[in-house]
Design a protein around this motif. Structure first.
Motif, PDB file in Angstrom:
ATOM      1  N   LEU A   5      54.577  23.318  25.852  1.00 32.89           N
ATOM      2  CA  LEU A   5      53.998  22.153  26.233  1.00 32.89           C
ATOM      3  C   LEU A   5      52.938  23.753  26.840  1.00 32.89           C
ATOM      4  CD1 LEU A   5      56.200  19.740  28.483  1.00 32.89           C
ATOM      5  CD2 LEU A   5      53.715  19.863  26.692  1.00 32.89           C
ATOM      6  N   THR A   8      49.757  22.375  32.669  1.00 30.74           N
ATOM      7  CA  THR A   8      49.657  20.977  33.522  1.00 30.74           C
ATOM      8  C   THR A   8      48.462  21.176  33.678  1.00 30.74           C
ATOM      9  OG1 THR A   8      51.777  20.945  34.852  1.00 30.74           O
ATOM     10  CG2 THR A   8      50.460  19.328  35.373  1.00 30.74           C
ATOM     11  N   SER A  23      44.571  11.544  29.791  1.00 27.31           N
ATOM     12  CA  SER A  23      45.801  11.050  29.826  1.00 27.31           C
ATOM     13  C   SER A  23      46.269  11.612  28.086  1.00 27.31           C
ATOM     14  CB  SER A  23      46.545  10.676  30.779  1.00 27.31           C
ATOM     15  OG  SER A  23      46.302  10.200  31.837  1.00 27.31           O
ATOM     16  N   ARG A  27      48.168  14.863  26.434  1.00 24.94           N
ATOM     17  CA  ARG A  27      49.492  14.741  25.739  1.00 24.94           C
ATOM     18  C   ARG A  27      49.248  14.598  24.689  1.00 24.94           C
ATOM     19  NH1 ARG A  27      50.300   9.992  29.267  1.00 24.94           N
ATOM     20  NH2 ARG A  27      50.372  11.041  31.294  1.00 24.94           N
ATOM     21  N   TYR A  31      49.716  19.058  26.698  1.00 25.96           N
ATOM     22  CA  TYR A  31      49.423  19.354  27.672  1.00 25.96           C
ATOM     23  C   TYR A  31      50.550  18.236  29.234  1.00 25.96           C
ATOM     24  CZ  TYR A  31      45.913  22.192  27.024  1.00 25.96           C
ATOM     25  OH  TYR A  31      44.841  23.181  26.277  1.00 25.96           O
ATOM     26  N   THR A  32      50.980  18.913  29.454  1.00 17.94           N
ATOM     27  CA  THR A  32      52.153  17.856  30.893  1.00 17.94           C
ATOM     28  C   THR A  32      50.608  17.151  31.329  1.00 17.94           C
ATOM     29  OG1 THR A  32      53.381  19.412  30.531  1.00 17.94           O
ATOM     30  CG2 THR A  32      54.032  17.607  32.789  1.00 17.94           C
ATOM     31  N   GLN A  49      51.706  19.858  43.100  1.00 17.58           N
ATOM     32  CA  GLN A  49      51.905  19.952  41.719  1.00 17.58           C
ATOM     33  C   GLN A  49      51.831  21.185  41.416  1.00 17.58           C
ATOM     34  OE1 GLN A  49      52.635  16.256  39.593  1.00 17.58           O
ATOM     35  NE2 GLN A  49      52.643  15.613  41.511  1.00 17.58           N
TER      36      GLN A  49
END
Length: 125
Positions: A5, A8, A23, A27, A31-32, A49
């Motif tokens: 990963l 984020t 998204s 992904r 990536y998160t 986050q």
């Protein structure tokens, strides 16, 4: 072989199909992803986050991506987080205004998977 990963990313867009598309691209890129449907939700999620990069649309109800960008860049906890504005507003004046609000990159829609991944790599520290 598992993907490592790479960080984020918070995506802010009130258009669910755009949110889903970005998204998906990220992904696939390793990536998160955190999604926020609007700037107010994004402000909460960014503090909870701590994403590495934020991608935001401009035209959203309540608070624009420009205003979100300005708020994040003037807050001590989020001022260093790179922001990519991703908008259908494709005039040079929009791009300049976005950069003036503190955006680190400005992409116009429609964009390719390569363009969005390249923009993230360019701004990620």
């Amino acid at each position: 072989m598992s993907k490592t990963l790479m960080g984020t990313i918070l995506i802010v867009d009130d258009n669910l199909s755009e949110l889903e598309l970005i998204s998906h691209y990220l992904r696939e890129g390793g990536y998160t992803v955190i999604n926020a449907v609007g700037a107010k939700e994004a402000l909460n999620k960014v503090l909870e986050q701590k994403p590495d990069v934020i991608i935001t649309d401009v035209v959203m109800p309540g608070m624009s991506g420009f205003e979100l960008c300005r708020r994040l860049k003037t807050h001590p906890d989020t001022e260093k987080v790179p922001i990519v504005i991703c908008s259908s507003k494709d005039q040079e004046i929009d791009r300049l205004w976005g950069m003036k609000q503190g955006a680190d990159a400005y992409l116009t829609k429609p964009f390719t998977r390569e363009q969005i991944l390249r923009a993230i790599k360019a701004v990620a520290v």
